[in-house]
Design an enzyme around this catalytic site. Structure first.
Site, short mmCIF file in Angstrom:
data_model
loop_
_atom_site.label_atom_id
_atom_site.label_comp_id
_atom_site.label_asym_id
_atom_site.label_seq_id
_atom_site.Cartn_x
_atom_site.Cartn_y
_atom_site.Cartn_z
CB SER A 264 14.99 46.57 65.47
OG SER A 264 13.70 46.74 64.92
CB SER A 265 12.11 45.61 69.33
OG SER A 265 11.38 45.62 70.52
#
Length: 430
Positions: free
Chosen positions: A157-158
């Site tokens: 994700s991030s």
């Protein structure tokens, strides 16, 4: 009466100096590695270098770390941390098997998201998170004499977005990256200080391959060297970073690496997965993309890091598993119900030499799929499976045993697996 203390005093001083010199020469020098990070445990490292955004650095060094080890930078998701990434993925266990070092960057800002948006983050040496992560890598390389040709980035994700950013900002540092549920380099760019770009997350930002590639090249103007390979993963039902970002990543990295957007190979390594390779057909293609049908944003599961490690080219690296057992025995039992089962496997070293690090290969009956396990990591979840030891049971003394197990779904056949091989040696069953 003559005064002569000066000569004996000088002699004593010379003797003490000689002893001190000898002691310094003979004394073992404390290495930076021992002082910096105890092995086989997650350790926070401070004072690692330039760190403009106050990141924390966590390090995992396996007990059997190789000489000039590879380095994997494992980057966490929003709301996560370095320790959470350590506990929630199998990178440390893989490091135990293959001898590389793992760096876990950790955000201290309130959002716990990495900066992949600001102009500073999207250029080499710009003064944000990538600079701090580069300092962590430099510290690790200097402390462990790490192999600068084998440095890799991965994230969720991030962390996947940061993987894209790191490979764009520092193409001369990384050999490859693996991004799980990310977006292209530059897609999340903002100029108002916001960490979030709704157009990108919603999958509405599209560019030509050339335009995407130009964004990457602008991060390090004038660079003409080798670019890192890229592996991207995405679920078709991702509702946080929408699925169109997957296709845009493919467009970007095929352009950056100068290969065709037409796949050189397409296959289905796991039911519901579609894997495409660009620029080559093997495990280390310039770009590899895995699409997971019907899977949402939280696609990462145990065993995927092992596949990323294959893409990196590190599966053949490191000192383990060794030595090969002289003989082995596996006892397998299952306890089944309508559509599921649990299996218990007892591995016995019937040889005369201890096994330090093991992998047990076996074949699941048709229709069985592993959903979770204990005592080992299992990959892939069906078909020809390899179970890799956990950190606490990697050594099997002669005539000793370890017990592991897993839970699986089945479509009617609840039989035990077959074809057991321990570190490549066929085992008897009983």
């Amino acid at each position: 009466m003559s005064i002569t203390p000066r000569r004996p005093l000088r002699s004593v001083l010379l003797a003490l100096l000689s002893l001190l010199t000898a002691a310094l020469v003979a004394a073992p020098t404390a290495t930076a590695r021992t002082e910096a990070a105890p092995t086989a445990t997650l350790t926070e490292i401070t004072g690692f270098g330039t760190n403009p955004s106050n990141l924390q650095m966590y390090l995992y060094v396996p007990a059997n770390v190789t000489a000039h080890p590879a380095v994997v930078v494992a980057v966490h998701y929003c709301t996560g941390s370095g320790p959470a990434m350590y506990n929630g993925t199998e990178w440390a266990q893989l490091a135990d098997t293959y001898g590389f070092v793992v760096v876990y960057p950790s955000v201290t800002r309130a959002s716990k998201c990495f900066d992949v948006s600001s102009p500073q983050a999207l250029r080499r040496g710009g003064g944000s998170d990538p600079v701090g992560i580069k300092s962590m890598i430099d510290w690790t390389v200097n402390t462990y004499s790490a192999d600068t040709t084998r440095i890799y980035a991965t994230g969720i994700s991030s962390g996947a977005m940061m993987t894209n950013v790191l490979l764009g900002d520092y193409p001369d540092v990384f050999a490859a990256g693996a991004a799980f549920s990310g977006v292209p380099f530059g897609c999340f760019a903002t100029t108002d200080g916001s960490e979030w770009n709704s157009a990108c997350s919603g999958g509405t930002i599209t560019h030509t391959p050339q335009e995407w590639g130009d964004l990457v090249r602008a991060a390090y103007p004038g660079y003409t060297g080798t670019r890192p390979r890229m592996q991207v993963w995405h679920g078709t039902e991702d509702d946080v970073l929408r699925y169109p970002n997957f296709g845009e990543e493919i467009k970007q990295w095929t352009n950056v690496l100068g290969v065709s957007q037409t796949p050189a190979a397409t296959d289905t390594p796991v039911s519901g997965w579609t894997r495409t390779r660009y620029g080559a057909t093997g495990d280390r293609a310039p770009v590899e993309a895995i699409s997971l049908q019907g899977v949402g944003h939280n696609l990462y599961s145990w065993g995927m890091a092992d596949r990323a490690l294959t893409f990196f080219g590190l599966k053949g690296d490191g000192p383990a598993p060794q030595p090969q057992p002289g003989a082995c025995k596996v006892t397998a039992t299952t306890n089944a119900w309508s559509t599921g089962l649990t299996a218990s496997l007892t591995i016995t070293n019937t040889g005369t030499t201890a096994i330090n690090g093991w992998q047990l290969a076996f074949t699941l009956p048709t229709g069985q799929t592993i959903t979770n396990g204990w005592g080992a990591t299992y990959s892939p979840p069906s078909g020809s499976v390899t179970a890799t030891n956990a950190t606490y049971n990697g050594t099997i003394a002669p005539n000793a045993s370890v017990s592991v197990g897993y839970q699986a779904n089945h479509s009617g056949n609840s039989a035990v697996p077959s074809g057991f091989k321990l570190n490549g040696t066929s085992c008897t069953t009983g």
